[in-house]
Design a protein around this motif. Structure first.
Motif, short mmCIF file in Angstrom:
data_model
loop_
_atom_site.label_atom_id
_atom_site.label_comp_id
_atom_site.label_asym_id
_atom_site.label_seq_id
_atom_site.Cartn_x
_atom_site.Cartn_y
_atom_site.Cartn_z
N VAL A 180 4.86 4.50 -3.91
CA VAL A 180 4.39 3.16 -3.54
C VAL A 180 3.05 3.26 -2.82
N LEU A 181 2.93 4.24 -1.95
CA LEU A 181 1.68 4.44 -1.22
C LEU A 181 0.54 4.74 -2.18
N ALA A 182 0.78 5.58 -3.16
CA ALA A 182 -0.27 5.93 -4.13
C ALA A 182 -0.71 4.72 -4.94
N VAL A 183 0.25 3.90 -5.36
CA VAL A 183 -0.09 2.70 -6.12
C VAL A 183 -0.86 1.73 -5.24
N GLY A 184 -0.41 1.57 -4.00
CA GLY A 184 -1.11 0.67 -3.09
C GLY A 184 -2.54 1.10 -2.85
N GLU A 185 -2.77 2.37 -2.67
CA GLU A 185 -4.13 2.85 -2.44
C GLU A 185 -5.00 2.64 -3.68
N ALA A 186 -4.40 2.79 -4.87
CA ALA A 186 -5.15 2.52 -6.10
C ALA A 186 -5.50 1.04 -6.22
N LEU A 187 -4.57 0.18 -5.84
CA LEU A 187 -4.83 -1.26 -5.90
C LEU A 187 -5.92 -1.66 -4.90
N ILE A 188 -5.88 -1.07 -3.72
CA ILE A 188 -6.90 -1.39 -2.72
C ILE A 188 -8.29 -1.02 -3.24
N ARG A 189 -8.39 0.09 -3.95
CA ARG A 189 -9.69 0.48 -4.51
C ARG A 189 -10.19 -0.55 -5.53
N VAL A 190 -9.25 -1.19 -6.24
CA VAL A 190 -9.62 -2.22 -7.20
C VAL A 190 -9.97 -3.53 -6.50
N LEU A 191 -9.20 -3.89 -5.48
CA LEU A 191 -9.29 -5.22 -4.88
C LEU A 191 -10.35 -5.33 -3.78
N ARG A 192 -10.58 -4.26 -3.05
CA ARG A 192 -11.48 -4.35 -1.91
C ARG A 192 -12.89 -4.82 -2.29
N PRO A 193 -13.49 -4.32 -3.37
CA PRO A 193 -14.83 -4.82 -3.72
C PRO A 193 -14.84 -6.30 -4.05
N LEU A 194 -13.68 -6.84 -4.44
CA LEU A 194 -13.57 -8.26 -4.77
C LEU A 194 -13.16 -9.11 -3.57
N ARG A 195 -12.94 -8.44 -2.44
CA ARG A 195 -12.50 -9.12 -1.20
C ARG A 195 -11.17 -9.85 -1.40
N ILE A 196 -10.28 -9.25 -2.16
CA ILE A 196 -8.95 -9.81 -2.39
C ILE A 196 -7.94 -8.99 -1.59
N PRO A 197 -7.18 -9.61 -0.70
CA PRO A 197 -6.25 -8.85 0.13
C PRO A 197 -5.02 -8.36 -0.64
N LEU A 198 -4.55 -7.19 -0.23
CA LEU A 198 -3.30 -6.63 -0.74
C LEU A 198 -2.25 -6.72 0.35
N LEU A 199 -1.08 -7.26 -0.01
CA LEU A 199 0.06 -7.33 0.90
C LEU A 199 1.18 -6.47 0.33
N VAL A 200 1.90 -5.80 1.20
CA VAL A 200 2.98 -4.92 0.76
C VAL A 200 4.31 -5.60 1.01
N ASN A 201 5.16 -5.61 0.02
CA ASN A 201 6.46 -6.26 0.15
C ASN A 201 7.39 -5.47 1.06
N ASP A 202 7.77 -6.08 2.17
CA ASP A 202 8.85 -5.63 3.04
C ASP A 202 8.56 -4.36 3.85
N ARG A 203 7.74 -3.44 3.34
CA ARG A 203 7.56 -2.14 3.99
C ARG A 203 6.34 -2.16 4.93
N LEU A 204 6.59 -2.51 6.18
CA LEU A 204 5.52 -2.55 7.17
C LEU A 204 4.89 -1.18 7.36
N ASP A 205 5.71 -0.13 7.31
CA ASP A 205 5.18 1.22 7.50
C ASP A 205 4.18 1.58 6.41
N LEU A 206 4.50 1.23 5.16
CA LEU A 206 3.59 1.55 4.07
C LEU A 206 2.35 0.65 4.10
N ALA A 207 2.53 -0.60 4.51
CA ALA A 207 1.38 -1.49 4.63
C ALA A 207 0.36 -0.92 5.62
N LEU A 208 0.86 -0.39 6.73
CA LEU A 208 -0.02 0.20 7.73
C LEU A 208 -0.61 1.52 7.24
N ALA A 209 0.19 2.30 6.54
CA ALA A 209 -0.27 3.61 6.08
C ALA A 209 -1.40 3.49 5.07
#
Length: 202
Positions: free
Chosen positions: A33-62
């Motif tokens: 999940v962490l690897a997918v999230g980091e890949a999504l952030i690389r896609v979304l950050r240049p577009l200024r689109i926020p990524l939210l993580v479902n239920d897992r606060l620890d992974l959202a912070l990580a």
């Protein structure tokens, strides 16, 4: 949907009108999940689109995401905000929560938004009738935060849910099953903009 296909879909859809993306990968190990999230952030950050993580606060912070979306029976939003601000003082999270009733909506404080559903019948909840537009309207009137409608949402239903009081919509099957995610996103965006204009929403 496979994680790689999910990242590809988001990459195709995001530039065409997404406001945010929620990462929901139940059953996968935290490392994946962490690897997918980091890949999504690389896609979304240049577009200024926020990524939210479902239920897992620890992974959202990580993964340094923008926030977390909590299940109705999940962590208290107040606790989530406190934990987030210990690590990110002065930088509060985008915090969402799923609700399924007026009672849950009223109890949900310290949140940025709520998601209510499922409003219409949907393939992801087979055999369960939708909760309907009157229930959505009741929740939207009672909640202390903007309410997004989910469940069976398509462009031709957007005006109905906005008219019932929803601030916006959330979709899953609509995009994951779309032959062309870019065109599907554009259609949904046009419907939202038109409904907001008609209702006088900002």
């Amino acid at each position: 949907m496979e994680p790689g296909a999910l990242v590809d879909l988001v990459g195709r859809a995001a530039p065409h009108g997404l406001d945010s993306v929620q990462l929901r990968l139940r059953g996968l190990p935290a490392r994946e999940v962490l690897a997918v999230g980091e890949a999504l952030i690389r896609v979304l950050r240049p577009l200024r689109i926020p990524l939210l993580v479902n239920d897992r606060l620890d992974l959202a912070l990580a993964m340094d995401s923008h926030g977390v979306h909590l299940r109705a029976d999940g962590l208290s939003p107040h606790v989530a905000v406190e934990l987030w601000e210990r690590l990110h003082p002065g930088n509060p999270p985008i915090l969402g929560r799923s609700v399924h009733s007026v009672g849950e909506a009223v109890e949900a404080t310290d949140v940025t938004y709520l998601i209510f559903g499922h409003v219409f019948e949907t393939a992801s909840k087979q055999g369960l009738p939708g909760r309907g537009l009157p229930s959505l309207a009741h929740v939207a009137r009672s909640a202390g935060a903007p309410v997004l409608a989910i469940g069976g949402i398509t462009p031709d239903r957007v005006a109905q849910v906005i008219g019932a009081g929803a601030a916006g919509v959330a979709v899953r099957s609509y995009l994951t099953k779309a032959p062309d995610p870019a065109r599907a996103t554009e259609a949904l965006r046009r419907a939202l903009d038109a409904a907001w204009h008609e209702s006088g929403s900002p």
